[in-house]
Design an enzyme around this catalytic site. Structure first.
Site, PDB file in Angstrom:
ATOM      1  N   LYS A 203      -8.711  -7.546  -1.721  1.00  0.00           N
ATOM      2  CA  LYS A 203      -8.032  -8.324  -2.769  1.00  0.00           C
ATOM      3  C   LYS A 203      -7.284  -9.501  -2.157  1.00  0.00           C
ATOM      4  O   LYS A 203      -7.309 -10.619  -2.673  1.00  0.00           O
ATOM      5  CB  LYS A 203      -7.039  -7.426  -3.532  1.00  0.00           C
ATOM      6  CG  LYS A 203      -7.722  -6.331  -4.327  1.00  0.00           C
ATOM      7  CD  LYS A 203      -6.764  -5.208  -4.743  1.00  0.00           C
ATOM      8  CE  LYS A 203      -7.581  -3.980  -5.136  1.00  0.00           C
ATOM      9  NZ  LYS A 203      -6.765  -2.757  -5.279  1.00  0.00           N
TER      10      LYS A 203
ATOM     11  N   LYS B 142       0.872  -1.182   0.000  1.00  0.00           N
ATOM     12  CA  LYS B 142       0.000   0.000   0.000  1.00  0.00           C
ATOM     13  C   LYS B 142       0.903   1.224   0.000  1.00  0.00           C
ATOM     14  O   LYS B 142       2.118   1.092   0.176  1.00  0.00           O
ATOM     15  CB  LYS B 142      -0.901   0.013   1.232  1.00  0.00           C
ATOM     16  CG  LYS B 142      -0.144  -0.236   2.553  1.00  0.00           C
ATOM     17  CD  LYS B 142      -1.069  -0.343   3.741  1.00  0.00           C
ATOM     18  CE  LYS B 142      -1.758  -1.661   3.882  1.00  0.00           C
ATOM     19  NZ  LYS B 142      -3.185  -1.626   3.645  1.00  0.00           N
ATOM     20  N   ARG B 143       0.350   2.408  -0.174  1.00  0.00           N
ATOM     21  CA  ARG B 143       1.176   3.606  -0.078  1.00  0.00           C
ATOM     22  C   ARG B 143       1.871   3.662   1.278  1.00  0.00           C
ATOM     23  O   ARG B 143       1.359   3.120   2.265  1.00  0.00           O
ATOM     24  CB  ARG B 143       0.310   4.861  -0.264  1.00  0.00           C
ATOM     25  CG  ARG B 143      -0.061   5.112  -1.694  1.00  0.00           C
ATOM     26  CD  ARG B 143       1.170   5.356  -2.549  1.00  0.00           C
ATOM     27  NE  ARG B 143       1.742   6.655  -2.276  1.00  0.00           N
ATOM     28  CZ  ARG B 143       1.764   7.672  -3.136  1.00  0.00           C
ATOM     29  NH1 ARG B 143       1.280   7.527  -4.353  1.00  0.00           N
ATOM     30  NH2 ARG B 143       2.313   8.816  -2.806  1.00  0.00           N
TER      31      ARG B 143
END
Ligand code: HBZ
Length: 821
Positions: free
Chosen positions: A667, A555-556
């Site tokens: 996901k 993720k960021r």
């Protein structure tokens, strides 16, 4: 009868012919010597040929049926690669693979050569891409609008463990997926000044004069849904200089000067801003926002006028406009300007149309991410829009706010569209709520906090305007495309209808107890882990075993997402292995993927710290295979597609109340990775779906975070009370990892001296304990697989088809329109 222009059949022979024709006639190459890129382009074009007719047909049917359409306005679309997705969605994957193979070409190699279309930062941009897929799949009439950035999100490289950014020239060689639409070019205005004029009856109206002109050239990308003939388009605007931009200078012979201005105009769509959580207040960013909003609205209005001769009051019955966060919020005063200044409507009628047309999705509660534009900058770039915002504000404060809370200036101050303290700023979030009939959060908890905290006063005024629409992901890309083996296994067990109705995945539930199914599921997971191990070897030069537990945080990079909490646990484990070499501990590979905003100093320090720890751990002979740490560079959609099917454990460890929803969590769970997570964002709903016995929840809840902060949180208390934690932090800030004890001082200071704003220290021990439970659970591989299968089976709720159908029903009031072949 017009003959078919060419053979667009779906047989192997037809596809071969199409591809060869494109190699020869579009690209002018010999089949014998065409390059890999030629074959990729020719294959994309052969597929594009097969979907274009459906795009035209969809547009015609949508227009003729006169139904409402949704216009999705987003500054970001993180599309990733398109070829495989389009092949799988259109059912042409197998036949294309066969056609290419008969010509001696390997489809998989071609797929790998496609550059990612990375026109987004993270979750918000990827959500827009998933929504486009779902809109076509569930047959909703829709258009996505955005910017045709020449450079997408930067390419990340690590040099000595530090992030270095490079430009991402994703379309240096053009893109076979996009089609220019010069006949729909738009011209928009910027800067200038406003003059007040009076009509014959003495009524004032306003003209925006002495403006600069900018052109927007639209590029269309067809969006192929799964098993549906609806092909919507994503329309991206490229900025161009007006033909006679600085004609004067040109005529004076200053050709180069004139071209310099042209280049300046074209910088508007040059590059995506790489910040995902702070606003930088840059003029160019405001110009980008207005540019794409003004082009899109002009396009929507053009379509309204061409299609019908309806009164303006009918506009909302033809057009819904969704604002993806506040980035396109300037659309609200822009539509007011069109209706009042250009079309001559009365203010009240125009405002009613606006509110019926717009709806707004909020993606964050972080105060630093809330967009505010300085009034002086706004006034210079968009003088008329500022006047309109003032007028909206005045009417709102005098009527609605005064009506509900007479004489309450504190309420006026909090609800105003203008922030008055510490300088004057336009509050884009307040403008978005006010100009819309619906405001939604992206997970149940997030929406509750919007109503209770960020927008509490708006919620008190207009409770019916707020609703929750929990995010989703497209199961085509995030299962069918990225994990075709698992997709096939599921289809074999329960049939293929789950691809269109994800709730049917629940039918897999009983298979969790079937030993044969478990074995095949486990085998597929292991296959993906072996493939990812190769990627890790190639990218990081680290050998990892597919039998280790793959623990993934992708993720960021942001403090609130707490990659540094993960790091504290890794370093704790490292110490334990050294202190207790015989401990029974299942080998683990920690896998990171994350980009930091280029100006986010602490995030970059965290990346460096993870890489430095990785370098030590991976080369420490005392550790051997027990622990590996890898940071895969340049995390992007196509890399996510390789990591997600291979993950065993999904790290979703944000401070409760900070992550609006998360979509990576969905996901990973779909692909059978168990979540270790806090009760934040959509994790809460994931737990409800998969059952608390199939997830590892730990840490402070939102209420506990609030209470702790109210009481006065002091990270030093935790530091002194917990020796393991103290040793871990002290070790990171010693010279052990880089030879320089100063290197990670910023990280140490943030955790201790600067008050640990995201409560890593408070959640440290519960996290370490949860990780110990994970270790114990993984030792029973068979039971772990059961839990993994139950995750796959029970996350059907998080299909973006469900999300989109909820938007269609509750916000846009759109009908589904089936397009026949
Ligand atoms: O939007 C994310 C949220 O953090 C995440 O929780 C949620 O799941 C996702 C989809 O709803 N927000 C972003 O990704 N935000 C940005 O990328 C962003 C980009 C430019 C900005 C501000 C935020 O100026």
């Amino acid at each position: 009868m017009i003959p078919a222009p060419c053979d667009l059949g779906n047989s192997t022979e037809s596809l071969k012919n199409s591809i060869i024709n494109h190699v020869r006639f579009t690209l002018g190459a010999y089949v014998e010597s065409a390059s890999q890129n030629d074959w990729w382009v020719a294959t994309c074009l052969a597929i594009r040929d097969r979907v274009m007719d459906h795009a035209t047909k969809s547009r015609t049917i949508h227009r003729q049926s006169g139904v409402r359409r949704v216009h999705y306005l987003s500054l970001e679309y993180l599309m990733g690669r398109l070829l495989e997705n389009n092949l799988r969605n259109s059912g042409l994957y197998d036949v294309t693979k066969q056609a290419l193979s008969e010509m001696g070409k390997d489809l998989d190699e071609l797929l790998e050569s496609e550059p990612d279309m990375g026109l987004g930062n993270g979750g918000l941009g990827r959500l827009a891409a998933c929504f486009m897929d779902s809109l076509s799949t569930v047959n909703l009439p829709a258009i996505g609008y955005g910017i045709h950035y020449e450079f997408g999100l930067f390419r990340q490289e690590f040099i000595n463990g530090r992030q270095v950014e490079h430009p991402d020239a994703w379309m240096r060689d053009g893109s076979p997926w996009k089609i220019a639409r010069p006949s729909y070019r738009q011209s928009i205005q910027l800067y200038g000044r406003v003059v007040q004029k009076f009509d014959d009856y003495g009524r004032p109206h306003y003209e925006w004069v002495e403006t600069k002109q900018l052109l927007g050239l639209p590029w269309d990308i067809p969006i192929v849904g799964y098993d549906s003939h609806t092909v919507n388009v994503l329309r991206l605007w490229q900025a161009q200089a007006d033909e006679d931009f600085n004609f004067q200078v040109f005529n004076e012979g200053s050709y180069v000067e004139a071209l310099r201005d042209k280049a300046i105009a074209e910088t508007v769509s040059k590059v995506l801003y790489p910040n995902d959580s702070t606003e930088n207040g840059k003029e160019l960013r405001l110009v980008q926002q207005y540019f794409f909003v003004a082009c899109s609205l002009a396009d929507i209005v053009r379509r309204f006028k061409v299609g019908y001769t309806l009164p303006w009051s009918e506009f909302p019955s033809k057009a819904a406009i969704q604002l993806n966060d506040t980035h396109p919020a300037v659309a609200i005063p822009e539509l007011m300007r069109i209706l009042v200044d250009l079309e001559g409507l009365e203010w009240e009628e125009a405002w009613d149309i606006c509110q019926k047309t717009f709806s707004y999705t909020n993606h964050t509660l972080l105060p630093e991410a809330l967009e505010m534009w300085s009034v002086s900058l706004f006034e210079r770039v968009l003088p008329r829009h500022l006047q309109i915002i003032y007028e909206i504000n005045q009417r709102f404060l005098e009527q609605d706010v005064e009506g509900k809370w007479p004489g309450d200036n504190e309420k006026k101050r909090s609800l105003s569209l203008i922030e008055e303290r510490g300088g004057r700023y336009v509050r884009m979030a307040n403008l978005s709520v006010l100009g819309s009939h619906a405001t939604n959060g992206v997970a149940a908890l997030h929406t509750r906090l919007l109503c209770e905290r960020l927008f509490a006063d708006f919620y008190a005024l207009y409770p019916d305007r707020f609703l929750n629409l929990t995010n989703g992901i497209t199961f085509r890309r995030w299962l069918d495309v990225c994990n075709p083996e698992l997709s096939a296994l599921i289809t074999e067990a329960i049939g293929k209808d789950w691809k269109k109705d994800a709730a049917l995945l629940r039918n897999l539930d009983p298979y969790a107890d079937d030993p044969a199914f478990r074995a095949r599921y486990a085998q597929i997971k292991r296959g993906h882990k072996a493939k990812l191990a190769e990627v890790i070897q190639a990218e990081c030069g680290v050998t990892v075993s597919p039998d280790a537990l793959f623990d993934v945080q992708i993720k960021r990079l942001h403090e609130y997402k707490r990659q540094h909490l993960n790091l504290l646990n890794i370093v704790t484990m490292y110490r334990e292995i050294l202190d207790n070499p015989d401990a029974d501990f299942h080998p683990r590979v920690f896998i990171f993927g994350a980009k930091a905003a280029p100006g986010y100093f602490l995030a970059k320090n965290i990346i460096h710290a993870i890489n430095a720890v990785a370098a030590k751990v991976n080369n420490d002979p005392r550790v051997g295979d027990k622990l590996k740490v890898v940071f895969l560079p340049n995390y992007r959609v196509s890399l996510a597609e390789k990591i997600i099917p291979a993950a065993d454990l999904s790290e979703q460890i944000s401070t409760a109340g900070k992550e609006a929803s998360g979509t990576g969590n969905m996901k990973l769970a779909l692909n059978g990775s168990l979540t270790i997570g806090t009760l934040d964002g959509a994790n809460v709903e994931i737990e409800e779906e998969v059952g608390s016995e199939n997830i590892f929840i730990f840490g402070l809840t939102v209420e506990e975070v609030t209470a702790l902060k109210a009481k006065g949180y002091n990270p030093w208390d935790y530091y002194w009370a917990n020796k393991k934690l103290r040793d871990t932090i002290d070790w990171i800030s010693s010279d052990y990892f880089t030879g320089n004890a100063e290197e990670f001082l910023p990280l140490r200071r943030s955790l201790l001296d600067h008050g640990d704003p995201y409560l890593c220290l408070a959640d440290y021990q519960p996290y370490v304990d949860a990780q110990a439970k994970v270790d114990a659970a993984y030792k029973d591989k068979d039971h772990w697989m059961k839990m993994a299968i139950l995750n796959t089976a029970r996350v059907g709720k998080f299909s973006s088809d469900r999300t989109i159908l909820e938007y269609a029903e509750k916000v846009w009031h759109l009908p589904q329109v089936v397009v026949n072949d």
